[in-house]
Design an enzyme around this catalytic site. Structure first.
Site, PDB file in Angstrom:
ATOM      1  N   LEU A 125     -49.949  24.002  73.629  1.00 16.56           N
ATOM      2  CA  LEU A 125     -49.447  22.766  73.633  1.00 16.56           C
ATOM      3  C   LEU A 125     -48.456  22.233  74.535  1.00 16.56           C
ATOM      4  O   LEU A 125     -48.479  21.095  75.304  1.00 16.56           O
ATOM      5  CB  LEU A 125     -49.190  22.518  72.171  1.00 16.56           C
ATOM      6  CG  LEU A 125     -48.647  20.975  71.745  1.00 16.56           C
ATOM      7  CD1 LEU A 125     -49.758  20.049  71.972  1.00 16.56           C
ATOM      8  CD2 LEU A 125     -47.961  21.039  70.466  1.00 16.56           C
ATOM      9  N   ILE A 157     -46.162  29.514  76.976  1.00 22.10           N
ATOM     10  CA  ILE A 157     -47.171  29.953  76.251  1.00 22.10           C
ATOM     11  C   ILE A 157     -46.963  31.620  75.784  1.00 22.10           C
ATOM     12  O   ILE A 157     -47.261  32.444  76.676  1.00 22.10           O
ATOM     13  CB  ILE A 157     -48.588  29.734  76.852  1.00 22.10           C
ATOM     14  CG1 ILE A 157     -48.794  28.358  77.333  1.00 22.10           C
ATOM     15  CG2 ILE A 157     -49.656  30.409  76.133  1.00 22.10           C
ATOM     16  CD1 ILE A 157     -48.508  27.252  76.266  1.00 22.10           C
ATOM     17  N   ARG A 243     -44.916  27.089  61.450  1.00 22.88           N
ATOM     18  CA  ARG A 243     -43.441  27.066  61.003  1.00 22.88           C
ATOM     19  C   ARG A 243     -42.951  27.964  60.249  1.00 22.88           C
ATOM     20  O   ARG A 243     -41.824  28.416  60.219  1.00 22.88           O
ATOM     21  CB  ARG A 243     -42.931  25.689  60.912  1.00 22.88           C
ATOM     22  CG  ARG A 243     -42.653  24.991  62.233  1.00 22.88           C
ATOM     23  CD  ARG A 243     -42.630  23.630  61.994  1.00 22.88           C
ATOM     24  NE  ARG A 243     -42.887  22.743  63.160  1.00 22.88           N
ATOM     25  CZ  ARG A 243     -43.208  21.347  63.318  1.00 22.88           C
ATOM     26  NH1 ARG A 243     -43.268  20.724  62.260  1.00 22.88           N
ATOM     27  NH2 ARG A 243     -43.115  20.919  64.421  1.00 22.88           N
ATOM     28  N   GLU A 363     -41.926  26.522  68.355  1.00 24.90           N
ATOM     29  CA  GLU A 363     -42.549  25.763  67.411  1.00 24.90           C
ATOM     30  C   GLU A 363     -41.905  24.529  66.585  1.00 24.90           C
ATOM     31  O   GLU A 363     -41.870  24.461  65.288  1.00 24.90           O
ATOM     32  CB  GLU A 363     -43.074  26.707  66.222  1.00 24.90           C
ATOM     33  CG  GLU A 363     -44.125  27.731  66.870  1.00 24.90           C
ATOM     34  CD  GLU A 363     -44.961  28.613  65.986  1.00 24.90           C
ATOM     35  OE1 GLU A 363     -44.965  27.877  64.872  1.00 24.90           O
ATOM     36  OE2 GLU A 363     -45.240  29.616  66.263  1.00 24.90           O
TER      37      GLU A 363
END
Length: 388
Positions: A125, A157, A243, A363
């Site tokens: 992302l 990543i 999370r 995250e």
């Protein structure tokens, strides 16, 4: 404790604890120092079922609940957060995302291999200009009729260099903004996928973090996840569960820090008594224990909400935010309790202190979690907001 664990959950916790002490603790200092990926340990974790814990058994997974996963993450993270983040990404982001939103064909082709550890997955992302602001995707996936043409760069990543599967978020319709983003399953063996150099990080150094470049990568239409334009919501929904995994990692770092601090405080003597008998040290340990138990309650609550099929978005943000803050404080205090010994690698706490920091960042930073929590108070629509 006010939470009760089932026999199955306790068995998972014990198995993770035994594996951690037997297989992760030996060599953890050297792997951290040399940025050595724990390939043998990852293989064993796949064989033991740690890489697809919550996946339906019909796809090769363990069929376990979120609480079991959290307990395993907590134990692994007490010693080796590099190993636990590999487990977290593969479980929370990749396996869960494919199982929850993928087609049956995608599950049979990819999830069955991800759940057993035959494949390792990565969640792509973040970009050089799109971190916390995940709406600003520059990577594009243009519809070419029978396939999409993927171009762009993703960075930070986890599992980037060792994975066989990438879940990639890319912009297919710029005019629609984040509603024009799609999510794709990309095989790293395809032409045009280039893995950048491994990042030399402060913490979680044995896990591999890379920049990934995609140049004219042909992605089959059947590898898109969900309907056209579902990519941003896919990312946000997946991160909400992810999370919880990182909250459990932070909890484990904090608990591991306390265990080492207590052990040292019992062994180290000054002025004729163990240092835990000095109020300055004893009160530090008391504060650590209290804050860790509070974090544990938040993490377990988020896991239980997810298992019950209830909305866990805000609970996960609260757990990740608070557990990350506690991890940083507990690790720092553990170094302080050790004094000069805490500053050297042999006593492990300096590594835990370095590892703790990333839990406040990846995250969703602590500030992003505060944003999610505060917007919920104002009844904002979390998935349609401009900033994440």
């Amino acid at each position: 404790m006010i939470y009760e664990l089932t026999e199955e959950q306790l068995a998972v916790q014990e198995a993770a604890r035994e594996f951690t002490q037997k297989e992760l603790l030996p060599g953890v200092i050297e792997r951290d120092r040399d940025m050595k990926y724990p390939a043998e340990q990852v293989k064993m974790m796949g064989e033991l079922g740690f890489l697809g814990m919550m996946v339906d058994p019909k796809y090769g997974g363990g069929g376990m609940d979120t609480m079991s996963y959290v307990l395993a993450m907590e134990e692994l993270s007490k010693v080796d957060s590099s190993a636990s983040v590999i487990v977290s990404v593969n479980n929370s982001l990749v396996c869960w995302g494919v199982e929850a939103f993928g087609t049956e064909e995608q599950k049979q082709k990819y999830l069955t291999k991800l759940a057993t550890g035959e494949y390792i997955g990565a969640f792509c992302l973040s970009e050089p200009g799109a971190g916390s602001d995940a709406t600003s995707q520059k990577t594009t996936a243009i519809d070419m009729g029978d396939h999409y043409l993927l171009n762009g760069t993703k960075n930070w990543i986890t599992n980037g260099g060792t994975s066989q599967i990438h879940l990639v978020m890319a912009q297919s319709d710029v005019e629609k903004g984040h509603r024009g983003v799609n999510a794709f399953i990309v095989e790293t063996s395809w032409d045009g996928v280039e893995i950048g150099a491994k990042e030399d990080k402060m913490g979680i150094r044995a896990s591999d973090t890379h920049t990934i470049m995609y140049t004219d990568v042909k992605v089959p239409k059947e590898n898109r996840i969900g309907e056209d334009g579902f990519g941003f919501k896919f990312a946000m929904k997946t991160l909400a569960g992810g999370r919880i995994g990182i909250a459990a990692q932070a909890l484990g770092i904090a608990a591991g820090s306390l265990e080492l601090a207590v052990k040292y405080a019992q062994e180290r003597e000054t002025f004729g008594v163990p240092i835990y008998k000095h109020q300055a040290v004893g009160f530090k340990l008391a504060d650590m224990e209290t804050e860790i138990e509070a974090a544990r309650l938040l993490v377990y609550r988020a896991a239980q909400l997810k298992d019950k099929g209830l909305d866990y978005t805000v609970a996960g943000s609260m757990a990740k935010y608070y557990a990350a803050e506690v991890a940083m404080k507990a690790a720092t205090e553990a170094v302080q309790v050790h004094g000069g010994y805490g500053y050297v690698k042999e006593y492990h706490v300096e590594r835990l202190m370095r590892d703790a920091k990333i839990t406040q960042i990846y995250e969703g930073t602590s500030e992003i979690q505060q944003l999610v929590i505060s917007r919920n108070l104002l009844k904002k629509d979390l998935y349609e907001s401009v900033m994440f």
